[in-house]
Design an enzyme around this catalytic site. Structure first.
Site, short mmCIF file in Angstrom:
data_model
loop_
_atom_site.label_atom_id
_atom_site.label_comp_id
_atom_site.label_asym_id
_atom_site.label_seq_id
_atom_site.Cartn_x
_atom_site.Cartn_y
_atom_site.Cartn_z
N HIS A 105 3.40 3.03 13.06
CA HIS A 105 2.47 4.16 13.19
C HIS A 105 3.01 5.25 14.11
O HIS A 105 2.26 5.93 14.80
CB HIS A 105 1.07 3.70 13.62
CG HIS A 105 0.34 3.02 12.50
ND1 HIS A 105 -1.03 2.82 12.49
CD2 HIS A 105 0.78 2.49 11.33
CE1 HIS A 105 -1.38 2.20 11.37
NE2 HIS A 105 -0.30 1.98 10.66
N GLU B 141 -5.28 1.76 2.30
CA GLU B 141 -5.16 0.57 3.15
C GLU B 141 -5.42 0.92 4.60
O GLU B 141 -6.10 0.20 5.32
CB GLU B 141 -3.74 -0.03 3.00
CG GLU B 141 -3.57 -1.40 3.67
CD GLU B 141 -3.10 -1.35 5.11
OE1 GLU B 141 -3.01 -2.41 5.75
OE2 GLU B 141 -2.80 -0.25 5.62
N GLU B 142 -4.86 2.05 5.03
CA GLU B 142 -4.90 2.41 6.45
C GLU B 142 -6.31 2.70 6.95
O GLU B 142 -6.53 2.75 8.16
CB GLU B 142 -3.99 3.63 6.71
CG GLU B 142 -2.51 3.38 6.43
CD GLU B 142 -1.83 2.46 7.43
OE1 GLU B 142 -2.51 1.97 8.36
OE2 GLU B 142 -0.62 2.21 7.28
N ASP C 279 5.89 1.99 6.90
CA ASP C 279 4.58 1.37 6.67
C ASP C 279 3.82 2.21 5.65
O ASP C 279 3.25 3.23 6.01
CB ASP C 279 3.83 1.31 8.01
CG ASP C 279 2.44 0.74 7.89
OD1 ASP C 279 2.09 0.20 6.82
OD2 ASP C 279 1.68 0.85 8.88
N ASP D 175 3.94 -6.06 3.47
CA ASP D 175 3.66 -4.99 4.44
C ASP D 175 4.54 -5.20 5.66
O ASP D 175 5.19 -6.23 5.80
CB ASP D 175 2.17 -5.03 4.83
CG ASP D 175 1.64 -3.67 5.27
OD1 ASP D 175 2.42 -2.83 5.74
OD2 ASP D 175 0.41 -3.45 5.16
N HIS E 280 0.83 -1.22 0.00
CA HIS E 280 0.00 0.00 0.00
C HIS E 280 0.86 1.26 0.00
O HIS E 280 1.90 1.33 0.66
CB HIS E 280 -1.02 -0.01 1.13
CG HIS E 280 -0.49 0.09 2.53
ND1 HIS E 280 -0.31 1.30 3.16
CD2 HIS E 280 -0.16 -0.85 3.44
CE1 HIS E 280 0.11 1.10 4.40
NE2 HIS E 280 0.22 -0.20 4.60
ZN LIG Z 1 0.80 -1.09 6.42
#
Ligand SMILES: [Zn+2]
Length: 327
Positions: free
Chosen positions: A303, A194-195, A164, A217, A63
Site C-alpha cells: 500500500h 477487494e480493497e 498488490d 494475493d 483482485h
Molecule cells: Zn491485495
C-alpha cells in the site's frame, strides 16, 4: 519472466470500482487461454477452463482493483482535498504523485503543521494539480485517482505501484498459460473492489458455487528494520496461508498447497499475517461455506507507491498453483 505483461498490469488504471481499463487488459490476455470469459454484475472478470473430468470446481481469485484517492473537495486556490480508496497511510502519500482517470497528474503534499510529533492524517494532505482556482481545477469532486510508480527491476527484486494485486493477476494469467490439462473445472476470478471490502470475489464466488477457493494475493514480510515479527521473508518462496486477520485457511486447502510445493520441489513458507485479509475470506463464506486458502506473494511496502516483490517468488508461485491444479 514476462516483464512487459507485469508492467502493463501494474501501470493500468483501476482503483476499486473503476476497473474497466484493467479488465480490458486482462481479458485480452486470458481469452485465448480459457473456454469462456464473462463479466459479473459488479465487474469481476470470470475466466472458465473446462476440466478433463473427475475433479472439483475450483475458484481462483486475484483482485484487479488498486488502492487510490478520490477527490472530495476543491479549495478556492485550486488544491484538491481527497479521501482514500482502500487502506491508505498518509506517510506513504506525502511526496507521491497521483494520476486521475482523465490523465491529470497531481502532487500529494501536506499542510504546514505546528504539531510535528503526531502522525499526519489524510485531512492534512492535499493534491496540487497545477490549478490556480476552483474554477480552473481539472479535477472534480468524485474523481478517482491512482498512484504513480513505474516498474523497475533491480537484480531479482521488482518494484512498482500496485504489485498488490496485479502481481497476483500476473500469477493467475501465467498459471492458466502453463496449465495444459487439469481434471478440475477452473474458474479464474479477476475480482473488483477487494480493497474496499472483497465485493467482487464474494459475489462471483456465489455464482460459481465452488468446492474449493484459493486467492492469490500479496502478503507482508518480517524482514525489514523493526518489522512486526513475521516468519515470511522476501525471496524465500511463495507463502501458503495458515491464518490472517480475516480467516483461518482450511486445512484441506493448506495441505493441498503444501503437497504441491513439495512435489514441485520449490521453496515455500507458512504464512500467518496478523492484520489484513484477502478475497479468500469472502469466498469461504458464500452459500454453505467453501474450504478456502491462499497462495501469497511476499511483498514489502504494501500500500505504498513502491511495492517490492522477488522475481523468483513470483515464478515459484506460478509453478505452485499449476502443480496444485494438476491433481
Ligand atoms: Zn491485495
Amino acid at each position: 519472466m514476462n516483464l512487459d505483461l507485469l508492467e502493463k498490469l501494474t501501470q493500468t488504471f483501476g482503483p476499486s470500482g473503476y476497473e474497466d481499463a484493467i479488465r480490458d487488459v486482462i481479458r485480452q490476455e486470458v481469452a485465448p487461454l480459457v473456454d469462456e470469459v464473462r463479466v459479473d454484475p459488479l465487474g469481476s472478470l470470470v475466466a472458465y477452463r473446462k476440466g478433463t473430468g473427475g475433479g472439483q470446481k475450483i475458484a481462483l481469485a486475484a483482485h484487479m482493483d488498486e488502492i487510490g484517492v478520490m477527490a472530495t473537495y476543491v479549495e478556492e486556490q485550486g488544491y484538491v482535498r481527497f479521501t482514500s480508496i482502500g487502506g491508505l497511510r498518509p506517510l506513504n502519500c506525502v511526496g507521491s504523485r497521483v494520476r486521475f482517470a482523465n490523465g491529470v497528474v497531481g502532487v500529494v503534499s501536506m499542510e504546514r503543521r505546528d504539531d510535528v510529533n503526531s502522525m499526519p492524517a489524510l485531512q492534512h494532505l492535499y493534491i496540487d494539480v497545477g490549478a490556480t482556482s476552483r474554477e480552473d481545477c481539472p479535477v472534480a469532486v468524485g474523481d478517482p485517482g491512482q498512484f504513480i510508480g513505474p516498474l523497475v527491476r533491480q537484480g531479482n527484486r521488482l518494484v512498482s505501484k500496485t504489485m498488490d494485486d496485479r502481481v497476483g493477476c500476473y500469477v493467475l494469467i501465467e498459471a492458466l498459460r502453463q496449465l495444459k490439462e487439469t481434471p478440475h473445472e477452473v474458474y479464474a476470478i479477476f475480482s473488483t473492489q477487494e480493497e474496499i471490502g472483497l465485493a467482487g470475489a464474494r459475489t462471483s464466488a456465489f455464482r460459481v458455487d465452488p468446492d474449493m477457493a484459493i486467492s492469490i494475493d500479496v502478503t507482508g514480510t518480517g524482514d525489514t528494520p523493526k518489522a512486526h515479527p513475521m516468519a515470511v521473508e522476501l525471496g524465500k518462496g511463495p507463502a501458503i496461508k495458515v491464518k490472517d486477520g480475516g480467516m483461518i485457511a482450511h486445512p484441506l486447502v493448506r495441505d493441498k498447497l503444501v503437497a504441491a510445493a513439495q512435489e514441485a520441489g520449490l521453496p515455500y513458507q507458512m504464512e500467518i499475517l496478523l492484520g489484513g485479509s484477502t478475497d479468500a475470506a469472502a469466498m469461504q463464506l458464500v452459500r454453505a461455506g467453501v474450504p478456502s486458502g491462499c497462495v501469497s506473494i511476499p511483498c514489502r511496502f504494501i500500500h505504498s507507491p513502491s511495492e517490492m516483490v522477488d522475481a523468483a517468488d513470483v515464478e515459484n508461485a506460478i509453478t505452485l498453483l499449476v502443480t496444485a491444479l494438476r491433481v
